[in-house]
Design an enzyme around this catalytic site. Structure first.
Site, PDB file in Angstrom:
ATOM      1  N   THR A  78      53.316  39.030  37.450  1.00  0.00           N
ATOM      2  CA  THR A  78      52.713  37.768  37.019  1.00  0.00           C
ATOM      3  C   THR A  78      53.519  37.057  35.939  1.00  0.00           C
ATOM      4  O   THR A  78      54.204  37.704  35.131  1.00  0.00           O
ATOM      5  CB  THR A  78      51.296  38.050  36.462  1.00  0.00           C
ATOM      6  OG1 THR A  78      50.866  36.926  35.684  1.00  0.00           O
ATOM      7  CG2 THR A  78      51.257  39.254  35.540  1.00  0.00           C
TER       8      THR A  78
ATOM      9  N   GLU B 166      52.235  35.986  33.408  1.00  0.00           N
ATOM     10  CA  GLU B 166      51.688  36.446  32.118  1.00  0.00           C
ATOM     11  C   GLU B 166      52.652  37.429  31.434  1.00  0.00           C
ATOM     12  O   GLU B 166      52.536  37.675  30.239  1.00  0.00           O
ATOM     13  CB  GLU B 166      50.328  37.104  32.315  1.00  0.00           C
ATOM     14  CG  GLU B 166      49.176  36.125  32.413  1.00  0.00           C
ATOM     15  CD  GLU B 166      48.824  35.455  31.078  1.00  0.00           C
ATOM     16  OE1 GLU B 166      48.620  36.168  30.097  1.00  0.00           O
ATOM     17  OE2 GLU B 166      48.758  34.220  31.051  1.00  0.00           O
TER      18      GLU B 166
ATOM     19  N   TYR C 174      45.821  42.305  29.459  1.00  0.00           N
ATOM     20  CA  TYR C 174      46.158  42.156  30.887  1.00  0.00           C
ATOM     21  C   TYR C 174      47.676  42.060  31.061  1.00  0.00           C
ATOM     22  O   TYR C 174      48.263  42.750  31.903  1.00  0.00           O
ATOM     23  CB  TYR C 174      45.474  40.893  31.441  1.00  0.00           C
ATOM     24  CG  TYR C 174      45.998  40.442  32.785  1.00  0.00           C
ATOM     25  CD1 TYR C 174      45.515  41.013  33.972  1.00  0.00           C
ATOM     26  CD2 TYR C 174      46.973  39.443  32.889  1.00  0.00           C
ATOM     27  CE1 TYR C 174      45.995  40.594  35.210  1.00  0.00           C
ATOM     28  CE2 TYR C 174      47.461  39.024  34.123  1.00  0.00           C
ATOM     29  CZ  TYR C 174      46.967  39.605  35.278  1.00  0.00           C
ATOM     30  OH  TYR C 174      47.446  39.195  36.504  1.00  0.00           O
TER      31      TYR C 174
ATOM     32  N   LYS D 188      50.135  44.634  33.076  1.00  0.00           N
ATOM     33  CA  LYS D 188      50.996  44.199  34.187  1.00  0.00           C
ATOM     34  C   LYS D 188      52.466  44.505  33.887  1.00  0.00           C
ATOM     35  O   LYS D 188      53.257  44.718  34.808  1.00  0.00           O
ATOM     36  CB  LYS D 188      50.814  42.694  34.433  1.00  0.00           C
ATOM     37  CG  LYS D 188      49.564  42.351  35.221  1.00  0.00           C
ATOM     38  CD  LYS D 188      49.739  42.633  36.721  1.00  0.00           C
ATOM     39  CE  LYS D 188      48.553  42.154  37.532  1.00  0.00           C
ATOM     40  NZ  LYS D 188      48.644  42.511  38.955  1.00  0.00           N
TER      41      LYS D 188
HETATM   42  P1  NAP Z   1      41.319  38.348  42.395  1.00  0.00           P
HETATM   43  O1  NAP Z   1      40.783  37.244  43.262  1.00  0.00           O
HETATM   44  O2  NAP Z   1      40.651  38.618  41.101  1.00  0.00           O
HETATM   45  O3  NAP Z   1      41.315  39.679  43.280  1.00  0.00           O
HETATM   46  C1  NAP Z   1      41.513  40.940  42.710  1.00  0.00           C
HETATM   47  C2  NAP Z   1      40.906  41.979  43.635  1.00  0.00           C
HETATM   48  O4  NAP Z   1      41.100  43.282  43.058  1.00  0.00           O
HETATM   49  C3  NAP Z   1      39.399  41.826  43.856  1.00  0.00           C
HETATM   50  O5  NAP Z   1      39.171  41.815  45.254  1.00  0.00           O
HETATM   51  C4  NAP Z   1      38.805  43.084  43.233  1.00  0.00           C
HETATM   52  O6  NAP Z   1      37.745  43.622  43.947  1.00  0.00           O
HETATM   53  C5  NAP Z   1      39.971  44.058  43.351  1.00  0.00           C
HETATM   54  N1  NAP Z   1      39.820  45.167  42.409  1.00  0.00           N
HETATM   55  C6  NAP Z   1      39.537  45.111  41.085  1.00  0.00           C
HETATM   56  N2  NAP Z   1      39.475  46.346  40.552  1.00  0.00           N
HETATM   57  C7  NAP Z   1      39.715  47.211  41.572  1.00  0.00           C
HETATM   58  C8  NAP Z   1      39.782  48.624  41.651  1.00  0.00           C
HETATM   59  N3  NAP Z   1      39.567  49.406  40.600  1.00  0.00           N
HETATM   60  N4  NAP Z   1      40.086  49.178  42.861  1.00  0.00           N
HETATM   61  C9  NAP Z   1      40.273  48.403  43.958  1.00  0.00           C
HETATM   62  N5  NAP Z   1      40.201  47.058  43.932  1.00  0.00           N
HETATM   63  C10 NAP Z   1      39.929  46.471  42.755  1.00  0.00           C
HETATM   64  O7  NAP Z   1      42.867  38.115  42.090  1.00  0.00           O
HETATM   65  P2  NAP Z   1      43.937  37.169  42.817  1.00  0.00           P
HETATM   66  O8  NAP Z   1      43.969  35.873  42.109  1.00  0.00           O
HETATM   67  O9  NAP Z   1      43.735  37.232  44.279  1.00  0.00           O
HETATM   68  O10 NAP Z   1      45.280  37.910  42.406  1.00  0.00           O
HETATM   69  C11 NAP Z   1      45.834  38.957  43.204  1.00  0.00           C
HETATM   70  C12 NAP Z   1      46.783  39.768  42.344  1.00  0.00           C
HETATM   71  O11 NAP Z   1      47.842  38.949  41.878  1.00  0.00           O
HETATM   72  C13 NAP Z   1      46.160  40.375  41.094  1.00  0.00           C
HETATM   73  O12 NAP Z   1      46.794  41.613  40.865  1.00  0.00           O
HETATM   74  C14 NAP Z   1      46.517  39.388  39.995  1.00  0.00           C
HETATM   75  O13 NAP Z   1      46.532  40.044  38.748  1.00  0.00           O
HETATM   76  C15 NAP Z   1      47.896  38.961  40.452  1.00  0.00           C
HETATM   77  N6  NAP Z   1      48.324  37.611  40.080  1.00  0.00           N
HETATM   78  C16 NAP Z   1      47.518  36.542  40.326  1.00  0.00           C
HETATM   79  C17 NAP Z   1      47.978  35.263  40.028  1.00  0.00           C
HETATM   80  C18 NAP Z   1      47.116  34.057  40.283  1.00  0.00           C
HETATM   81  O14 NAP Z   1      47.408  33.003  39.691  1.00  0.00           O
HETATM   82  N7  NAP Z   1      46.125  34.151  41.137  1.00  0.00           N
HETATM   83  C19 NAP Z   1      49.263  35.093  39.485  1.00  0.00           C
HETATM   84  C20 NAP Z   1      50.058  36.210  39.281  1.00  0.00           C
HETATM   85  C21 NAP Z   1      49.590  37.461  39.599  1.00  0.00           C
HETATM   86  P3  NAP Z   1      36.213  43.173  43.716  1.00  0.00           P
HETATM   87  O15 NAP Z   1      36.056  42.040  44.660  1.00  0.00           O
HETATM   88  O16 NAP Z   1      35.461  44.393  44.078  1.00  0.00           O
HETATM   89  O17 NAP Z   1      36.068  42.783  42.270  1.00  0.00           O
HETATM   90  N1  GDD Z   2      39.176  30.961  32.467  1.00  0.00           N
HETATM   91  C1  GDD Z   2      39.069  29.944  31.616  1.00  0.00           C
HETATM   92  N2  GDD Z   2      37.833  29.433  31.334  1.00  0.00           N
HETATM   93  N3  GDD Z   2      40.186  29.449  31.053  1.00  0.00           N
HETATM   94  C2  GDD Z   2      40.061  28.393  30.216  1.00  0.00           C
HETATM   95  C3  GDD Z   2      38.829  27.820  29.920  1.00  0.00           C
HETATM   96  C4  GDD Z   2      37.655  28.368  30.501  1.00  0.00           C
HETATM   97  O1  GDD Z   2      36.535  27.933  30.270  1.00  0.00           O
HETATM   98  N4  GDD Z   2      39.049  26.772  29.071  1.00  0.00           N
HETATM   99  C5  GDD Z   2      40.345  26.709  28.861  1.00  0.00           C
HETATM  100  N5  GDD Z   2      40.986  27.685  29.561  1.00  0.00           N
HETATM  101  C6  GDD Z   2      42.436  27.950  29.527  1.00  0.00           C
HETATM  102  C7  GDD Z   2      42.799  29.388  29.174  1.00  0.00           C
HETATM  103  O2  GDD Z   2      42.707  29.575  27.761  1.00  0.00           O
HETATM  104  C8  GDD Z   2      44.231  29.432  29.721  1.00  0.00           C
HETATM  105  O3  GDD Z   2      45.109  28.885  28.768  1.00  0.00           O
HETATM  106  C9  GDD Z   2      44.178  28.534  30.942  1.00  0.00           C
HETATM  107  O4  GDD Z   2      42.966  27.774  30.836  1.00  0.00           O
HETATM  108  C10 GDD Z   2      44.185  29.269  32.271  1.00  0.00           C
HETATM  109  O5  GDD Z   2      43.188  30.251  32.271  1.00  0.00           O
HETATM  110  P1  GDD Z   2      42.772  31.032  33.624  1.00  0.00           P
HETATM  111  O6  GDD Z   2      42.407  30.063  34.675  1.00  0.00           O
HETATM  112  O7  GDD Z   2      41.758  32.050  33.239  1.00  0.00           O
HETATM  113  O8  GDD Z   2      44.138  31.691  34.115  1.00  0.00           O
HETATM  114  P2  GDD Z   2      45.264  32.500  33.317  1.00  0.00           P
HETATM  115  O9  GDD Z   2      46.470  31.625  33.276  1.00  0.00           O
HETATM  116  O10 GDD Z   2      44.770  33.059  32.062  1.00  0.00           O
HETATM  117  O11 GDD Z   2      45.517  33.741  34.310  1.00  0.00           O
HETATM  118  C11 GDD Z   2      45.699  33.524  35.725  1.00  0.00           C
HETATM  119  O12 GDD Z   2      47.076  33.347  36.003  1.00  0.00           O
HETATM  120  C12 GDD Z   2      47.910  34.475  35.718  1.00  0.00           C
HETATM  121  C13 GDD Z   2      49.355  34.070  36.058  1.00  0.00           C
HETATM  122  O13 GDD Z   2      49.901  33.329  35.008  1.00  0.00           O
HETATM  123  C14 GDD Z   2      45.140  34.751  36.451  1.00  0.00           C
HETATM  124  O14 GDD Z   2      45.149  34.503  37.829  1.00  0.00           O
HETATM  125  C15 GDD Z   2      45.981  35.995  36.199  1.00  0.00           C
HETATM  126  O15 GDD Z   2      45.524  37.067  37.032  1.00  0.00           O
HETATM  127  C16 GDD Z   2      47.449  35.663  36.540  1.00  0.00           C
HETATM  128  O16 GDD Z   2      48.273  36.783  36.296  1.00  0.00           O
END
Ligand code: NAP
Ligand code: GDD
Length: 323
Positions: A126, A128, A150, A154
């Site tokens: 990620t 992050e 987190y 990662k």
């Molecule tokens: P997500 O929607 O939160 O999906 C994460 C999944 O992991 C959920 O289905 C959850 O299951 C499962 N999980 C959590 N704890 C578990 C455990 N102990 N054993 C097995 N499964 C478990 O996340 P996403 O946005 O699709 O992201 C996919 C991956 O990419 C994650 O690893 C995230 O950290 C990473 N990532 C995401 C982004 C982004 O912007 N979306 C960017 C960079 C990296 P439940 O449904 O049961 O909770």
């Molecule tokens: N969630 C959330 N809720 N974020 C808020 C809010 C709120 O009410 N208000 C402001 N934010 C700001 C957070 O402080 C952060 O700066 C930004 O919005 C994005 O927050 P999120 O949408 O929670 O995503 P993230 O960037 O922290 O994390 C996501 O992206 C990562 C990759 O950069 C997640 O998908 C992570 O799993 C992933 O690794």
């Protein structure tokens, strides 16, 4: 007859897991999805996949369960997408986050070693990892500086994936993906919270959205474009890590501008309240990535621009609420 390729996906019911399964089915894979047990099934994102994929029960905190998932699917490709993925929550549950998001990757790698067959492994790294970005835009060689439990978890998963590649000659890749969103995004993430909130306001179901920091900036892409990059990384002859991003960063305020414009509101001040509960102990102010290596070596480019992403999410939430 040619045998189908088999893929095992952890986090199948999450946003990325469900989009990746859609893509792999289109590519004629046999797909196995790992879900953890829960008293109420959580298949909102995958109900359309029932009957098309095989669901297996497994948990990243239980190595034997992962081993059994490998045995029952015998995959060519394993995509480790499961995680405690919510950055804000990682300050409330740092141990659980480290266990699942960090050590979970190690357990899957050890299960693969124990299983003994040669296969390809994808780790969901990620942006992050870059946290307090020391270079903007960040690329594969940019030093890491995570800013949350987190991000630190990662970082461990990223390095153990690389270490096992070097130690045991495994085909392990890490995709360093910047934020990506879709209509299937969890409701607590800021983009979906806004698209859902704007939809409710436009339908008269709510009068405001409560948010935290409005000034942070993110490099937002569209999840279906990004899962294609995951697959492309796994089709390489040699394992390597790639940044996947759009190269453009927008603030939460700019996201609000576009989302409210979609429903004809040009000044959103009266609809947005700032609430300290949503502020983080340490913030990542800006994230922006340089995807030129992926473009050159994988032929990958983002296809969906920021405005299209936001308006698709708002439209989808309006339709969902109307239904
Ligand atoms: P997500 O929607 O939160 O999906 C994460 C999944 O992991 C959920 O289905 C959850 O299951 C499962 N999980 C959590 N704890 C578990 C455990 N102990 N054993 C097995 N499964 C478990 O996340 P996403 O946005 O699709 O992201 C996919 C991956 O990419 C994650 O690893 C995230 O950290 C990473 N990532 C995401 C982004 C982004 O912007 N979306 C960017 C960079 C990296 P439940 O449904 O049961 O909770
Ligand atoms: N969630 C959330 N809720 N974020 C808020 C809010 C709120 O009410 N208000 C402001 N934010 C700001 C957070 O402080 C952060 O700066 C930004 O919005 C994005 O927050 P999120 O949408 O929670 O995503 P993230 O960037 O922290 O994390 C996501 O992206 C990562 C990759 O950069 C997640 O998908 C992570 O799993 C992933 O690794």
């Amino acid at each position: 007859m040619k045998t189908k390729k088999r893929a095992l996906i952890t986090g199948i019911n999450g946003m990325d897991g469900s989009h990746l399964a859609d893509l792999l089915i289109e590519k004629d894979y046999e797909v196995f999805g790992v879900e953890r047990r829960s008293s109420v099934k959580n298949r909102k994102n995958t109900s359309h996949l029932e009957g098309k994929i095989t669901f297996l029960t497994g948990d990243l905190t239980d190595q034997n369960s992962l081993f059994r998932c490998l045995k029952n699917s015998n995959p060519h490709e394993v995509y480790n997408l499961a995680a405690q993925s919510f950055v804000g929550e990682s300050w409330n549950t740092p141990e659980q986050t480290s266990d699942v998001t960090g050590l979970g990757a190690l357990r899957m790698l050890e299960a693969i070693r124990e299983y003994g067959r040669r296969l390809k492994f994808y780790q969901a790294s990620t942006s992050e990892l870059y946290g307090r970005m020391v270079e903007n835009p960040a690329k594969e060689t940019t030093p890491f500086y995570p800013r949350s439990p987190y991000g630190v978890a990662k970082l461990y998963a990223h390095w153990i994936t690389k270490n096992y590649r070097e130690s045991y000659d495994m085909f392990n890749v890490s995709g360093i993906l910047f934020n990506h969103e879709s209509e299937r995004r969890g409701l607590e993430f800021v983009t979906r919270k806004i698209s859902n909130g704007v939809a409710k306001i436009s339908l008269g179901l709510s009068d405001h959205i409560s948010l935290g920091n409005l000034d942070s900036k993110r490099d937002w892409g569209y999840a279906p474009d990004y899962v294609e990059a995951m697959w492309l990384m796994m089709q390489q002859d040699n394992p390597d890590d790639f940044v996947i991003a759009t190269g453009e960063a927008y603030s939460i305020r700019e996201f609000l501008d576009v989302a409210f414009e979609c429903v004809g509101i040009n000044n959103w001040n009266q609809y947005v309240r700032q609430d300290p509960r949503f502020m983080r102990p340490a913030e990542v102010d800006v994230l922006r990535g340089d995807y030129s290596k992926a473009k050159k070596e994988l032929g990958w480019e983002p296809r969906t621009d920021f405005k299209t992403l936001v308006s698709n999410m708002v439209k989808s939430d309006i339709n969902f609420l109307k239904e």
